[in-house]
Motif scaffolding. Sequence first.
Motif, PDB file in Angstrom:
ATOM      1  N   GLU A 166       0.813  -1.210   0.000  1.00 38.72           N
ATOM      2  CA  GLU A 166       0.000   0.000   0.000  1.00 38.72           C
ATOM      3  C   GLU A 166       0.851   1.265   0.000  1.00 38.72           C
ATOM      4  N   GLY A 167       2.061   1.184   0.550  1.00 36.40           N
ATOM      5  CA  GLY A 167       2.971   2.312   0.471  1.00 36.40           C
ATOM      6  C   GLY A 167       3.352   2.623  -0.966  1.00 36.40           C
ATOM      7  N   ILE A 168       3.602   1.574  -1.747  1.00 36.05           N
ATOM      8  CA  ILE A 168       3.900   1.762  -3.167  1.00 36.05           C
ATOM      9  C   ILE A 168       2.689   2.365  -3.871  1.00 36.05           C
ATOM     10  N   ARG A 169       1.517   1.788  -3.616  1.00 34.31           N
ATOM     11  CA  ARG A 169       0.305   2.270  -4.285  1.00 34.31           C
ATOM     12  C   ARG A 169       0.025   3.726  -3.918  1.00 34.31           C
ATOM     13  N   ALA A 170       0.224   4.080  -2.663  1.00 31.85           N
ATOM     14  CA  ALA A 170      -0.051   5.448  -2.223  1.00 31.85           C
ATOM     15  C   ALA A 170       0.848   6.446  -2.956  1.00 31.85           C
ATOM     16  N   HIS A 171       2.101   6.116  -3.124  1.00 32.31           N
ATOM     17  CA  HIS A 171       3.013   7.009  -3.842  1.00 32.31           C
ATOM     18  C   HIS A 171       2.609   7.154  -5.304  1.00 32.31           C
ATOM     19  N   LEU A 172       2.195   6.054  -5.924  1.00 31.79           N
ATOM     20  CA  LEU A 172       1.782   6.119  -7.324  1.00 31.79           C
ATOM     21  C   LEU A 172       0.511   6.951  -7.488  1.00 31.79           C
ATOM     22  N   VAL A 173      -0.473   6.703  -6.629  1.00 31.56           N
ATOM     23  CA  VAL A 173      -1.730   7.458  -6.701  1.00 31.56           C
ATOM     24  C   VAL A 173      -1.464   8.949  -6.474  1.00 31.56           C
ATOM     25  N   ALA A 174      -0.683   9.254  -5.441  1.00 22.97           N
ATOM     26  CA  ALA A 174      -0.408  10.655  -5.128  1.00 22.97           C
ATOM     27  C   ALA A 174       0.388  11.330  -6.238  1.00 22.97           C
ATOM     28  N   SER A 175       1.292  10.572  -6.884  1.00 23.12           N
ATOM     29  CA  SER A 175       2.100  11.185  -7.943  1.00 23.12           C
ATOM     30  C   SER A 175       1.250  11.574  -9.141  1.00 23.12           C
TER      31      SER A 175
END
Length: 484
Positions: free
Chosen positions: A332-341
Amino acid sequence: MIRTGAQYLDGIRDGREVWIDGEKVTDVARHRAFAPIVAAKARMYDMQHEAAYQADLTYEENGERHSLFQQPPTTQEDWWRKWRSVDLLLQDAGGIVTRVGDETVGEMWSLQDGRDILNEIDPRFADNISRHIRRVVALDPFHVSANTDPKGDRSRPITERDPDMMVHVVKETSAGIVIRGAKYETAAAYADQAYLKPTVGAWTDEKESDYALGCIVKMGAPGVKHVCRGGFAGRGDPADTPLASRFDEVDTLVVFDDVLIPWEDVFFYRYTRAAQQVRATLHRYSAFPYVLRLLYNADMMIGAAMWSAKQTGLEKLQAVQEKLADLACYREGIRAHLVASITLAERSPAGLLMPNQSLLYAGRVLACSQLPVMMHAARELIGGQICVTPNAAAFHAAGSGAWLQKFYTLNAEWAAEDRRKLLAFARDLLNSDYAGHRLAFVQFAQAPHFNHLAAVYRSFDFSGPLDFVRRSAGLSDQVLGTPK
């Protein structure tokens, strides 16, 4: 227009010189080491033509249909669509493929962002970039990227090494430049073309200018030779290597033996400032699909660990749930960075929409640096059988099969064959030669870790923390200046 799988296969049957395990390959598409991954790429081309996928994998412009992966992004929706398209491809393939083009074409968009610097050398070079971006959209080639040179003994000045240790220009002609040297590049042997660019470095010494080179190289051009590492596919029973037998993306030492690069394919050369610009901005787009692949890798680790816990009846133990939660937090940390980017995306100098640079690069550091820890957490959850289980032949042999059926059958729901399949998958994902190769690849594929951190340092806005502490601590404006 979008290509078919057959057109892709025809394109790489161009007489290119390819070597693997001491063998000269006559047909890359049919050779045991390449055939599975070539077939996967051909399948991706064919999916673009199928009614079930075409709307998600392509876009229409001026009455023609093009690959969504080759589309320069200008809106947030472009990035959401690219994400959905990768999901469709990997779901169809049943595994992860990394070097298939969408993660390298973005490096061309970064070049376009730096066209003002290239105009300082020659306006024709900047025009070449724009033309090649249009060409990639129009012709849909399998476009890869050549990055790392052999380099030689780096304790010695570059002028004291064999000049061929880094790709350089040896001659100018009316037709173009002639280059020599070598680059390491994944998938080069079965790609159409590569963007050859400067290796990681500071590029501050003018003595390095002969090696400050950027151009497009056709992978079947005269003088291009592919010397590949041994492949994992074709080594044994695919039942024992369900990932390596299908998804090994073969790495190549691409040798350039006096290769002519036409002037229209040259972006810059003998210009260290251009090399600086390229290295500083190279991954502003391409880091997104690269990090996205690690999201799917996290899903594989979670799935393998959770299924093992379910098979053995351990999923209700708190200690097991905590380790699974660690894996979930990583994912979810990876996903959060991608979504936020995407959500906080930024307009680039050339007018494209690039993922928020600070968030994207920070996400890459998280995904890459924590991968070894997460792989070990998954190993612990699956347990020791991952490294001691016999191969598929032993399960099916008359003499040993009965014993293995007995000791690997868990209960009425989980028979021995399902347990064997899961352990074979988990071993290939976490514990095999292929798993070790993929882990090392992740650590260096886009750049080494120090370069990942340097990208975060360059993109993070330090002015907010500086100003906050200046005000809170009562520091003097006159001494420190106002942060910008």
